[in-house]
Design a protein around this motif. Structure first.
Motif, PDB file in Angstrom:
ATOM      1  N   LYS A  28       0.659  -1.248   0.005  1.00 55.84           N
ATOM      2  CA  LYS A  28       0.006  -0.139   0.060  1.00 55.84           C
ATOM      3  C   LYS A  28       0.550   1.168  -0.217  1.00 55.84           C
ATOM      4  O   LYS A  28       0.260   2.491  -0.027  1.00 55.84           O
ATOM      5  CB  LYS A  28      -0.847   0.092   1.077  1.00 55.84           C
ATOM      6  N   CYS A  29       1.925   1.227   0.038  1.00 61.42           N
ATOM      7  CA  CYS A  29       3.177   2.332  -0.054  1.00 61.42           C
ATOM      8  C   CYS A  29       2.962   3.290  -1.428  1.00 61.42           C
ATOM      9  O   CYS A  29       2.871   2.414  -2.271  1.00 61.42           O
ATOM     10  CB  CYS A  29       4.429   2.145   0.182  1.00 61.42           C
ATOM     11  N   PRO A  30       2.672   4.473  -1.250  1.00 60.13           N
ATOM     12  CA  PRO A  30       2.749   4.935  -2.650  1.00 60.13           C
ATOM     13  C   PRO A  30       4.018   4.890  -3.458  1.00 60.13           C
ATOM     14  O   PRO A  30       5.102   4.641  -2.671  1.00 60.13           O
ATOM     15  CB  PRO A  30       2.676   6.554  -2.078  1.00 60.13           C
ATOM     16  N   ALA A 166       1.139   9.597   4.603  1.00 62.08           N
ATOM     17  CA  ALA A 166       0.128   9.196   3.669  1.00 62.08           C
ATOM     18  C   ALA A 166      -0.244   7.608   4.009  1.00 62.08           C
ATOM     19  O   ALA A 166      -1.392   7.293   3.835  1.00 62.08           O
ATOM     20  CB  ALA A 166       0.687   9.249   2.058  1.00 62.08           C
ATOM     21  N   LEU A 167       0.503   6.711   4.606  1.00 63.84           N
ATOM     22  CA  LEU A 167       0.404   5.599   4.611  1.00 63.84           C
ATOM     23  C   LEU A 167      -0.417   5.358   5.995  1.00 63.84           C
ATOM     24  O   LEU A 167      -1.827   4.839   6.124  1.00 63.84           O
ATOM     25  CB  LEU A 167       1.559   4.695   5.019  1.00 63.84           C
ATOM     26  N   THR A 169      -2.735   7.751   6.934  1.00 64.05           N
ATOM     27  CA  THR A 169      -4.042   8.205   6.526  1.00 64.05           C
ATOM     28  C   THR A 169      -4.713   7.030   5.569  1.00 64.05           C
ATOM     29  O   THR A 169      -5.862   6.679   5.962  1.00 64.05           O
ATOM     30  CB  THR A 169      -3.931   9.428   5.656  1.00 64.05           C
ATOM     31  N   ARG A 170      -4.108   6.440   4.763  1.00 65.40           N
ATOM     32  CA  ARG A 170      -4.587   5.581   4.111  1.00 65.40           C
ATOM     33  C   ARG A 170      -5.224   4.239   4.904  1.00 65.40           C
ATOM     34  O   ARG A 170      -6.256   3.600   4.600  1.00 65.40           O
ATOM     35  CB  ARG A 170      -3.621   4.835   3.055  1.00 65.40           C
ATOM     36  N   ASP A 172      -5.618   4.177   8.063  1.00 66.98           N
ATOM     37  CA  ASP A 172      -6.495   4.957   9.195  1.00 66.98           C
ATOM     38  C   ASP A 172      -5.967   4.650  10.545  1.00 66.98           C
ATOM     39  O   ASP A 172      -6.495   3.944  11.427  1.00 66.98           O
ATOM     40  CB  ASP A 172      -7.764   4.348   9.338  1.00 66.98           C
TER      41      ASP A 172
END
Length: 185
Positions: A28-30, A166-167, A169-170, A172
């Motif tokens: 899931k890392c950008p 970002a992670l 947030t993604r 939660d």
């Protein structure tokens, strides 16, 4: 940003709750920052690469087994001896310990297995998220997926810290609820 290569070297049988969070978090890392390859410690087939940036050994009942000199075990030996980043989840610490790779180190493992690991005389066992040199381990009484999640986020923090907000947030995740790494040396 680099693309970090990760070998997830699994004992047989492995604890799935030690594996799934690591793979899913890194996936899931950008920007696809991590390329994860999964294999078994007992596999006679060599991993895709001859070297990895990161090696992770999850726990499970198979972690206390004795593994022959397979290509994966040889790679683990070389990786740790070269001082490259190595991570263990819970009883996964037994794998490098059995190979003499944790001599004089402090690592974390499951609370109920810490005495057995320490009895080897090679290392000191604790709970929590522990870093001793290039080896980071997580253990304690928490459920496997919680420990694995903490370790996966530590891998990201060590290699791509800019991706963490970002992670979080993604996924939660409230970062204030995550364990802090205890640096031994």
């Amino acid at each position: 940003m680099s693309r970090w290569t990760v070998l997830l070297a699994q004992p047989v049988p492995v604890e799935p709750l030690d594996v799934v969070p690591i793979v899913r978090v890194l996936e899931k890392c950008p920007a696809k920052a991590f390329d994860v390859e999964e294999t078994q410690l007992s596999s006679p087939t060599p991993p895709r690469r001859s070297g990895y940036d990161i090696v992770v050994v999850p726990g499970g009942e198979g972690a206390r087994a004795t593994y022959a000199d397979t290509p994966v075990m040889g790679l683990l030996d070389e990786h740790v001896r070269a001082g490259r980043r190595t991570y263990t989840v819970c009883s996964g610490a037994f794998v490098p310990a059995a190979r003499g790779l944790l001599e004089g180190r402090t690592v974390a493992t499951h609370t109920g297995k810490a005495a057995a690991l320490a009895a080897s005389g090679l290392c000191t066992a604790r709970q929590g998220l522990v870093r001793d040199g290039a080896i980071t381990s997580v253990g304690g009484t928490a459920v496997g997926h919680v420990k694995a999640l903490a370790l996966a986020l530590q891998i990201v923090a060590d290699h791509e810290p800019g991706l963490l907000p970002a992670l979080w947030t993604r996924l939660d995740i409230d970062p204030s609820r995550l364990p802090q790494v205890e640096v031994v040396r």
